[in-house]
Design a protein around this motif. Structure first.
Motif, PDB file in Angstrom:
ATOM      1  N   LYS A 105      18.223 -11.179  47.990  1.00  0.00           N
ATOM      2  CA  LYS A 105      18.282  -9.717  48.120  1.00  0.00           C
ATOM      3  C   LYS A 105      16.930  -9.092  47.808  1.00  0.00           C
ATOM      4  CE  LYS A 105      23.150  -8.989  47.086  1.00  0.00           C
ATOM      5  NZ  LYS A 105      24.124  -8.488  46.099  1.00  0.00           N
ATOM      6  N   LEU A 106      16.174  -9.731  46.906  1.00  0.00           N
ATOM      7  CA  LEU A 106      14.846  -9.227  46.566  1.00  0.00           C
ATOM      8  C   LEU A 106      13.780  -9.640  47.578  1.00  0.00           C
ATOM      9  CD1 LEU A 106      14.873  -9.850  42.714  1.00  0.00           C
ATOM     10  CD2 LEU A 106      15.040  -7.662  43.897  1.00  0.00           C
ATOM     11  N   GLY A 107      14.152 -10.449  48.561  1.00  0.00           N
ATOM     12  CA  GLY A 107      13.212 -10.864  49.595  1.00  0.00           C
ATOM     13  C   GLY A 107      12.573 -12.210  49.313  1.00  0.00           C
ATOM     14  N   MET A 108      13.053 -12.957  48.370  1.00  0.00           N
ATOM     15  CA  MET A 108      12.479 -14.263  48.061  1.00  0.00           C
ATOM     16  C   MET A 108      13.068 -15.305  49.011  1.00  0.00           C
ATOM     17  SD  MET A 108      12.810 -14.039  43.938  1.00  0.00           S
ATOM     18  CE  MET A 108      11.719 -15.359  43.514  1.00  0.00           C
ATOM     19  N   VAL A 109      12.238 -16.245  49.399  1.00  0.00           N
ATOM     20  CA  VAL A 109      12.680 -17.336  50.268  1.00  0.00           C
ATOM     21  C   VAL A 109      12.220 -18.654  49.657  1.00  0.00           C
ATOM     22  CG1 VAL A 109      12.746 -16.016  52.422  1.00  0.00           C
ATOM     23  CG2 VAL A 109      10.626 -17.101  51.712  1.00  0.00           C
ATOM     24  N   VAL A 110      12.911 -19.725  50.036  1.00  0.00           N
ATOM     25  CA  VAL A 110      12.565 -21.050  49.541  1.00  0.00           C
ATOM     26  C   VAL A 110      11.464 -21.612  50.430  1.00  0.00           C
ATOM     27  CG1 VAL A 110      13.472 -23.344  49.088  1.00  0.00           C
ATOM     28  CG2 VAL A 110      14.926 -21.352  48.754  1.00  0.00           C
ATOM     29  N   PRO A 111      10.377 -22.110  49.855  1.00  0.00           N
ATOM     30  CA  PRO A 111       9.316 -22.667  50.704  1.00  0.00           C
ATOM     31  C   PRO A 111       9.787 -23.977  51.339  1.00  0.00           C
ATOM     32  CG  PRO A 111       8.812 -23.037  48.409  1.00  0.00           C
ATOM     33  CD  PRO A 111      10.029 -22.164  48.450  1.00  0.00           C
ATOM     34  N   PRO A 112       9.341 -24.259  52.569  1.00  0.00           N
ATOM     35  CA  PRO A 112       9.794 -25.482  53.239  1.00  0.00           C
ATOM     36  C   PRO A 112       9.242 -26.738  52.569  1.00  0.00           C
ATOM     37  CG  PRO A 112       8.169 -24.354  54.572  1.00  0.00           C
ATOM     38  CD  PRO A 112       8.468 -23.468  53.412  1.00  0.00           C
ATOM     39  N   VAL A 113       7.976 -26.728  52.215  1.00  0.00           N
ATOM     40  CA  VAL A 113       7.360 -27.871  51.544  1.00  0.00           C
ATOM     41  C   VAL A 113       6.722 -27.336  50.271  1.00  0.00           C
ATOM     42  CG1 VAL A 113       5.652 -29.701  51.710  1.00  0.00           C
ATOM     43  CG2 VAL A 113       6.878 -28.963  53.763  1.00  0.00           C
ATOM     44  N   PRO A 114       7.196 -27.760  49.126  1.00  0.00           N
ATOM     45  CA  PRO A 114       6.606 -27.211  47.895  1.00  0.00           C
ATOM     46  C   PRO A 114       5.231 -27.806  47.633  1.00  0.00           C
ATOM     47  CG  PRO A 114       8.299 -28.793  47.367  1.00  0.00           C
ATOM     48  CD  PRO A 114       8.329 -28.638  48.854  1.00  0.00           C
ATOM     49  N   ALA A 115       4.380 -26.998  47.049  1.00  0.00           N
ATOM     50  CA  ALA A 115       3.042 -27.439  46.640  1.00  0.00           C
ATOM     51  C   ALA A 115       2.910 -27.136  45.162  1.00  0.00           C
ATOM     52  CB  ALA A 115       1.979 -26.716  47.447  1.00  0.00           C
ATOM     53  N   PHE A 116       2.214 -28.015  44.431  1.00  0.00           N
ATOM     54  CA  PHE A 116       2.085 -27.882  42.986  1.00  0.00           C
ATOM     55  C   PHE A 116       0.608 -27.803  42.610  1.00  0.00           C
ATOM     56  CE2 PHE A 116       5.940 -30.291  43.865  1.00  0.00           C
ATOM     57  CZ  PHE A 116       6.887 -29.515  43.226  1.00  0.00           C
ATOM     58  N   ILE A 117       0.315 -27.040  41.549  1.00  0.00           N
ATOM     59  CA  ILE A 117      -1.044 -26.911  41.029  1.00  0.00           C
ATOM     60  C   ILE A 117      -1.060 -27.502  39.626  1.00  0.00           C
ATOM     61  CG2 ILE A 117      -2.869 -25.307  40.384  1.00  0.00           C
ATOM     62  CD1 ILE A 117      -1.721 -23.329  42.369  1.00  0.00           C
ATOM     63  N   ASP A 118      -1.972 -28.442  39.417  1.00  0.00           N
ATOM     64  CA  ASP A 118      -2.168 -28.999  38.081  1.00  0.00           C
ATOM     65  C   ASP A 118      -3.092 -28.048  37.341  1.00  0.00           C
ATOM     66  OD1 ASP A 118      -2.340 -30.489  35.841  1.00  0.00           O
ATOM     67  OD2 ASP A 118      -3.270 -32.251  36.783  1.00  0.00           O
ATOM     68  N   LEU A 119      -2.598 -27.429  36.283  1.00  0.00           N
ATOM     69  CA  LEU A 119      -3.363 -26.390  35.603  1.00  0.00           C
ATOM     70  C   LEU A 119      -4.559 -26.951  34.827  1.00  0.00           C
ATOM     71  CD1 LEU A 119      -0.463 -24.108  34.344  1.00  0.00           C
ATOM     72  CD2 LEU A 119      -1.952 -23.766  36.302  1.00  0.00           C
ATOM     73  N   ARG A 120      -4.509 -28.198  34.397  1.00  0.00           N
ATOM     74  CA  ARG A 120      -5.641 -28.769  33.657  1.00  0.00           C
ATOM     75  C   ARG A 120      -6.817 -29.056  34.589  1.00  0.00           C
ATOM     76  NH1 ARG A 120      -2.830 -33.537  31.201  1.00  0.00           N
ATOM     77  NH2 ARG A 120      -0.845 -32.606  31.704  1.00  0.00           N
ATOM     78  N   THR A 121      -6.500 -29.599  35.733  1.00  0.00           N
ATOM     79  CA  THR A 121      -7.598 -29.985  36.638  1.00  0.00           C
ATOM     80  C   THR A 121      -7.817 -28.971  37.747  1.00  0.00           C
ATOM     81  OG1 THR A 121      -6.087 -31.272  38.021  1.00  0.00           O
ATOM     82  CG2 THR A 121      -7.166 -32.418  36.205  1.00  0.00           C
ATOM     83  N   GLY A 122      -6.791 -28.166  38.066  1.00  0.00           N
ATOM     84  CA  GLY A 122      -6.929 -27.212  39.166  1.00  0.00           C
ATOM     85  C   GLY A 122      -6.664 -27.848  40.521  1.00  0.00           C
ATOM     86  N   LYS A 123      -6.180 -29.092  40.533  1.00  0.00           N
ATOM     87  CA  LYS A 123      -5.949 -29.812  41.783  1.00  0.00           C
ATOM     88  C   LYS A 123      -4.606 -29.404  42.367  1.00  0.00           C
ATOM     89  CE  LYS A 123      -5.739 -34.433  43.663  1.00  0.00           C
ATOM     90  NZ  LYS A 123      -5.696 -35.858  43.381  1.00  0.00           N
TER      91      LYS A 123
END
Length: 194
Positions: A105-123
């Motif tokens: 209802k708020l307009g959020m959608v599920v991404p087709p392929v999730p991507a992750f960010i490693d906060l320590r390295t920024g990768k």
């Protein structure tokens, strides 16, 4: 020494005759003194009255305490029911399907392929792709369809009209005829109704 010479004579001082009269003892009749009954009766009545009043006050206090305890128990029951209702509401709102529906209802959608960010390295691991409304997943199940037996079309059977020249009167379509026990026209309706 003179007393030794004349021992028989004893000198008694003279007293006035009025003093002697007063000094004589006389028997007095005994008087029975009765204690008055009125003060004792009043004391007993006061003690009984105080006991009854004290008992009534104690009973009234106990009744008030009982009413207070009953009202507190009812209040505790109402609060327990309210708490249980709130816990059920929280459990309903925590349901993943409810959260997904609220996000949609708020307009959020599920991404087709999730991507992750490693906060320590920024990768970044995975391929970040933008999510669109076409990529959404179904969060509720499809409604159940009807079974095959209910999807069949009904069959209609036409019955021939009864003969017009018959003098036998018929009652209702499913009722018996007048005297013979067979329906009008001599047909058995139960066989044709199949």
């Amino acid at each position: 020494m003179s007393s030794l010479v004349n021992p028989g004579r004893v000198r008694v001082p003279r007293q006035a005759p009025s003093a002697i009269e007063r000094a004589r003892l006389a028997l007095v009749p005994t008087r029975t003194v009765r204690a008055p009954r009125a003060p004792f009766a009043v004391l007993v009545a006061l003690l009984l009255g105080a006991g009854v009043v004290g008992l009534l006050m104690f009973n009234t206090h106990m009744q008030q305490a009982s009413f207070y305890a009953t009202s507190l128990q009812q209040r505790a029951d109402a609060l327990a029911a309210k708490r249980q209702a709130l816990e059920m509401e929280v459990a309903r709102l925590r349901d993943p399907q409810q959260l997904a529906a609220a996000g949609r209802k708020l307009g959020m959608v599920v991404p087709p392929v999730p991507a992750f960010i490693d906060l320590r390295t920024g990768k970044i691991s995975g391929i970040p792709t933008p999510a669109t409304s076409e990529d959404t997943m179904r969060i509720t199940s499809l409604p159940a369809g009807l079974p095959e037996e209910f999807n069949k079309k009904p069959r209609y059977i036409k019955l021939p009209p009864p003969p017009a020249g018959n003098s036998v009167q018929t009652q209702a379509d499913d009722g018996p005829a007048s005297a013979g026990g067979t329906p009008a026209g001599g047909r058995n309706n139960s066989a044709t109704a199949r």
